[in-house]
Design a protein around this motif. Structure first.
Motif, PDB file in Angstrom:
ATOM      1  N   LEU A 111       8.656  10.017  -0.583  1.00  0.00           N
ATOM      2  CA  LEU A 111       9.818   9.243  -0.164  1.00  0.00           C
ATOM      3  C   LEU A 111       9.929   7.987  -1.012  1.00  0.00           C
ATOM      4  CD1 LEU A 111      12.077   9.349   1.989  1.00  0.00           C
ATOM      5  CD2 LEU A 111      10.652   7.869   3.403  1.00  0.00           C
ATOM      6  N   ALA A 112      11.101   7.748  -1.559  1.00  0.00           N
ATOM      7  CA  ALA A 112      11.291   6.646  -2.500  1.00  0.00           C
ATOM      8  C   ALA A 112      11.750   5.377  -1.792  1.00  0.00           C
ATOM      9  CB  ALA A 112      12.312   7.043  -3.566  1.00  0.00           C
ATOM     10  N   ASN A 113      11.445   4.243  -2.415  1.00  0.00           N
ATOM     11  CA  ASN A 113      11.897   2.941  -1.937  1.00  0.00           C
ATOM     12  C   ASN A 113      12.751   2.315  -3.035  1.00  0.00           C
ATOM     13  OD1 ASN A 113      11.473  -0.184  -1.935  1.00  0.00           O
ATOM     14  ND2 ASN A 113      11.052   0.465   0.155  1.00  0.00           N
ATOM     15  N   ILE A 114      13.938   1.859  -2.678  1.00  0.00           N
ATOM     16  CA  ILE A 114      14.893   1.385  -3.679  1.00  0.00           C
ATOM     17  C   ILE A 114      14.399   0.150  -4.420  1.00  0.00           C
ATOM     18  CG2 ILE A 114      16.276  -0.103  -2.143  1.00  0.00           C
ATOM     19  CD1 ILE A 114      18.778   1.156  -3.536  1.00  0.00           C
ATOM     20  N   ARG A 163       0.814  -1.216   0.000  1.00  0.00           N
ATOM     21  CA  ARG A 163       0.000   0.000   0.000  1.00  0.00           C
ATOM     22  C   ARG A 163       0.854   1.276   0.000  1.00  0.00           C
ATOM     23  NH1 ARG A 163      -2.260  -1.204   4.391  1.00  0.00           N
ATOM     24  NH2 ARG A 163      -1.079   0.102   5.834  1.00  0.00           N
ATOM     25  N   GLU A 164       1.879   1.290   0.813  1.00  0.00           N
ATOM     26  CA  GLU A 164       2.651   2.518   1.013  1.00  0.00           C
ATOM     27  C   GLU A 164       3.944   2.565   0.211  1.00  0.00           C
ATOM     28  OE1 GLU A 164       3.281   3.014   5.184  1.00  0.00           O
ATOM     29  OE2 GLU A 164       1.155   3.280   5.628  1.00  0.00           O
ATOM     30  N   ASN A 165       4.569   1.418   0.006  1.00  0.00           N
ATOM     31  CA  ASN A 165       5.887   1.405  -0.640  1.00  0.00           C
ATOM     32  C   ASN A 165       5.869   0.818  -2.042  1.00  0.00           C
ATOM     33  OD1 ASN A 165       6.523   0.539   2.590  1.00  0.00           O
ATOM     34  ND2 ASN A 165       7.487   2.390   1.796  1.00  0.00           N
ATOM     35  N   HIS A 166       4.711   0.258  -2.435  1.00  0.00           N
ATOM     36  CA  HIS A 166       4.523  -0.271  -3.789  1.00  0.00           C
ATOM     37  C   HIS A 166       5.492  -1.416  -4.097  1.00  0.00           C
ATOM     38  CE1 HIS A 166       2.121   3.325  -3.990  1.00  0.00           C
ATOM     39  NE2 HIS A 166       3.189   4.078  -3.807  1.00  0.00           N
ATOM     40  N   VAL A 167       5.714  -2.260  -3.084  1.00  0.00           N
ATOM     41  CA  VAL A 167       6.529  -3.463  -3.252  1.00  0.00           C
ATOM     42  C   VAL A 167       5.730  -4.654  -2.734  1.00  0.00           C
ATOM     43  CG1 VAL A 167       8.772  -2.332  -3.216  1.00  0.00           C
ATOM     44  CG2 VAL A 167       7.709  -2.974  -1.052  1.00  0.00           C
ATOM     45  N   SER A 168       5.861  -5.774  -3.421  1.00  0.00           N
ATOM     46  CA  SER A 168       5.055  -6.946  -3.106  1.00  0.00           C
ATOM     47  C   SER A 168       5.909  -8.038  -2.472  1.00  0.00           C
ATOM     48  CB  SER A 168       4.392  -7.481  -4.381  1.00  0.00           C
ATOM     49  OG  SER A 168       3.643  -8.642  -4.100  1.00  0.00           O
ATOM     50  N   TYR A 169       5.486  -8.499  -1.303  1.00  0.00           N
ATOM     51  CA  TYR A 169       6.174  -9.583  -0.602  1.00  0.00           C
ATOM     52  C   TYR A 169       5.153 -10.608  -0.125  1.00  0.00           C
ATOM     53  CZ  TYR A 169      10.533  -6.959  -0.556  1.00  0.00           C
ATOM     54  OH  TYR A 169      11.671  -6.292  -0.937  1.00  0.00           O
ATOM     55  N   GLN A 170       5.635 -11.824   0.104  1.00  0.00           N
ATOM     56  CA  GLN A 170       4.829 -12.883   0.693  1.00  0.00           C
ATOM     57  C   GLN A 170       5.200 -13.016   2.174  1.00  0.00           C
ATOM     58  OE1 GLN A 170       2.394 -14.354  -1.173  1.00  0.00           O
ATOM     59  NE2 GLN A 170       3.082 -12.913  -2.772  1.00  0.00           N
ATOM     60  N   ALA A 171       4.345 -13.704   2.923  1.00  0.00           N
ATOM     61  CA  ALA A 171       4.575 -13.843   4.360  1.00  0.00           C
ATOM     62  C   ALA A 171       5.905 -14.520   4.673  1.00  0.00           C
ATOM     63  CB  ALA A 171       3.426 -14.625   5.001  1.00  0.00           C
ATOM     64  N   ASN A 172       6.339 -15.451   3.802  1.00  0.00           N
ATOM     65  CA  ASN A 172       7.611 -16.138   4.067  1.00  0.00           C
ATOM     66  C   ASN A 172       8.822 -15.274   3.745  1.00  0.00           C
ATOM     67  OD1 ASN A 172       7.406 -16.159   1.292  1.00  0.00           O
ATOM     68  ND2 ASN A 172       7.742 -18.365   1.046  1.00  0.00           N
ATOM     69  N   GLU A 173       8.576 -14.050   3.287  1.00  0.00           N
ATOM     70  CA  GLU A 173       9.656 -13.100   3.035  1.00  0.00           C
ATOM     71  C   GLU A 173       9.663 -11.968   4.067  1.00  0.00           C
ATOM     72  OE1 GLU A 173      10.078 -13.155  -1.775  1.00  0.00           O
ATOM     73  OE2 GLU A 173       8.185 -12.363  -0.990  1.00  0.00           O
ATOM     74  N   ILE A 174       8.982 -12.219   5.181  1.00  0.00           N
ATOM     75  CA  ILE A 174       8.854 -11.234   6.266  1.00  0.00           C
ATOM     76  C   ILE A 174       9.303 -11.882   7.574  1.00  0.00           C
ATOM     77  CG2 ILE A 174       7.282  -9.760   7.583  1.00  0.00           C
ATOM     78  CD1 ILE A 174       7.426  -8.898   4.698  1.00  0.00           C
ATOM     79  N   THR A 177      18.143  -1.228   3.549  1.00  0.00           N
ATOM     80  CA  THR A 177      17.639   0.130   3.703  1.00  0.00           C
ATOM     81  C   THR A 177      16.866   0.238   5.009  1.00  0.00           C
ATOM     82  OG1 THR A 177      16.172   1.799   2.731  1.00  0.00           O
ATOM     83  CG2 THR A 177      15.730  -0.488   2.143  1.00  0.00           C
ATOM     84  N   ASP A 178      17.380   1.057   5.909  1.00  0.00           N
ATOM     85  CA  ASP A 178      16.784   1.268   7.224  1.00  0.00           C
ATOM     86  C   ASP A 178      15.774   2.406   7.093  1.00  0.00           C
ATOM     87  OD1 ASP A 178      16.170   1.893   9.838  1.00  0.00           O
ATOM     88  OD2 ASP A 178      18.240   2.005  10.541  1.00  0.00           O
ATOM     89  N   ASP A 179      14.492   2.040   7.082  1.00  0.00           N
ATOM     90  CA  ASP A 179      13.413   2.991   6.796  1.00  0.00           C
ATOM     91  C   ASP A 179      12.619   3.390   8.039  1.00  0.00           C
ATOM     92  OD1 ASP A 179      14.220   2.628   4.188  1.00  0.00           O
ATOM     93  OD2 ASP A 179      12.512   1.394   3.606  1.00  0.00           O
ATOM     94  N   ILE A 180      13.222   3.267   9.208  1.00  0.00           N
ATOM     95  CA  ILE A 180      12.472   3.420  10.450  1.00  0.00           C
ATOM     96  C   ILE A 180      11.848   4.814  10.599  1.00  0.00           C
ATOM     97  CG2 ILE A 180      14.458   4.115  11.850  1.00  0.00           C
ATOM     98  CD1 ILE A 180      11.618   1.739  12.949  1.00  0.00           C
ATOM     99  N   TYR A 181      12.401   5.829   9.920  1.00  0.00           N
ATOM    100  CA  TYR A 181      11.861   7.190  10.033  1.00  0.00           C
ATOM    101  C   TYR A 181      10.997   7.575   8.829  1.00  0.00           C
ATOM    102  CZ  TYR A 181      15.111   7.779  13.914  1.00  0.00           C
ATOM    103  OH  TYR A 181      15.773   7.638  15.111  1.00  0.00           O
TER     104      TYR A 181
END
Length: 397
Positions: A218-221, A84-95, A204-208
């Motif tokens: 704000l961009a995501n690599i 939703r926010e970063n426009h990147v798709s991951y599955q649960a096993n990648e988290i 990429t440390d995106d904590i802020y």
């Protein structure tokens, strides 16, 4: 008894930011009037709907072990947030969910670094990156950035720093301590350099990310360069954005094999994060997000005040940031003016003793001659701190 402490641990420095906060708290307990601008912790309370979710989880008996890498509900909330926010798709096993973003970074370093591997860390850096690298058996390659480039690593610098031993590039945007954030063009240029070196990963440390007021989104690599996805690890958490520092929930998204290795490490160290905190974090990510705007607006107002006020102090030079909640002024002119003060570490002590204001020296961030001031406190407190510093410095200018 020091003989029993491992040699590696003896080489690791305590966290400078935690040390300053502890020193300020110690002085306060002793009755000294101290304004603490050292802690990287929002002064807001955790939003009510998040606390309510935690209370409900307790009442429902969700007080048992969870899966090592997080509850299915929280992992799905993270998957949804990233899409939703970063426009990147991951599955649960990648988290993987860990006990804070710091824990996620530590797990990552231990999962991918072999003895002697190099980690490229641009200055100024979060104080823990080099020592976490050391604990993982790696070698920090510190690349000095310039104020002329807003303290950001350039593609040319990155290309020059990469060797056959490079394993990982560490990025932090918006930055602790500078508050600077990479533009999409800057991130894409860095990503293209990394793509040309197949042995290199990027974290990429995106904590802020939610404390950001830059001109462009704000961009995501990974979103910018999907072909980098299998070599990129996104680190984030709920501590800063939702004022949940004490809840200790962070997470990482990345290639399945790397996440599996991080999960293995976590299974042999902390095991799962707190079950109640995970329920709260799920509510934070899935629930109303208006609290983010409220806090960001306050931080921006404080930033604008503090940067202007610091630049009016004798010997201080401070550039504006576009995120996080830190000001990072150059104080070399102050150091030169004060007898017995030779560096930023001594200046931080001088300010604590003479102004009653606790700041963090720049040297632990890889930036000698600077200090970091947190504006995660009220405007009134910041005004009082600036006035104290001004009064303490007045006889010397």
């Amino acid at each position: 008894m020091n003989d029993f402490v491992a040699d590696l641990v003896k080489r690791v420095k305590p966290s400078a930011t935690i040390a300053v906060s502890m020193k300020a708290a110690e002085l306060k307990r002793a009755g000294k009037d101290v304004i603490g601008l050292g802690a990287g912790e929002p002064d807001f309370d955790t939003p009510d709907h998040i606390k309510a979710a935690a209370i409900e989880a307790i009442q429902q008996g969700k007080t048992k072990y969870t899966a090592v890498d997080g509850t299915p509900e929280l992992k799905q909330a993270i998957v949804g947030k990233l899409l939703r926010e970063n426009h990147v798709s991951y599955q649960a096993n990648e988290i993987i969910v860990s006990c804070g973003a710091k824990h996620s970074i530590s797990n990552l370093f231990n999962a991918v670094i072999n003895p002697g591997d190099e980690v490229i860390i641009p200055t100024p850096y979060w104080v823990s990156y080099p020592d976490m690298t050391l604990l993982a058996g790696g070698k920090s390659v510190i690349v000095e950035t310039s104020i002329d480039h807003d303290f950001k690593l350039t593609a040319a610098q990155l290309e020059q720093a990469i060797t056959q031993k490079t394993r990982l590039v560490m990025l932090n945007s918006p930055s602790n301590p500078t508050g600077k954030a990479y533009t999409a063009a800057e991130l894409k240029a860095l990503g293209e350099v990394i793509l040309a070196h197949p042995q290199v990963l990027v974290a990429t440390d995106d904590i802020y990310e939610h404390i950001y007021w830059g001109q462009e989104p704000l961009a995501n690599i990974v979103a910018l360069l999907p072909e980098l996805r299998e070599r990129a690890i996104i680190i984030n958490g709920v501590s800063k954005a939702y004022a949940m520092t004490g809840w200790r929930i962070g997470y990482a998204a990345g290639p399945e094999a790397i996440i599996a290795a991080m999960r293995k490490i976590q299974s042999q160290s902390t095991s799962n994060p707190c079950s109640i905190s995970q329920a709260a974090a799920t509510a934070a990510l899935n629930g109303p997000q208006d609290c983010l705007t409220t806090m960001k607006t306050a931080f921006k107002q404080r930033h604008d005040y503090l940067v202007e006020a610091l630049n009016e102090l004798p010997g201080f030079t401070c550039t504006a940031g576009n995120g996080a909640f830190y000001a990072f002024p150059d104080v070399t002119a102050v150091i030169e003016q004060l007898d017995g003060v030779e560096d930023d570490v001594q200046l931080a002590t001088w300010l604590l003793e003479n102004a009653g204001v606790a700041v963090v020296p720049g040297t632990p961030f890889g930036a000698a001659g600077y200090v970091r001031l947190s504006f995660a406190t009220s405007i009134e407190t910041l005004q009082q701190a600036v006035k104290r510093i001004e009064t303490a410095l007045k006889p010397y200018f």
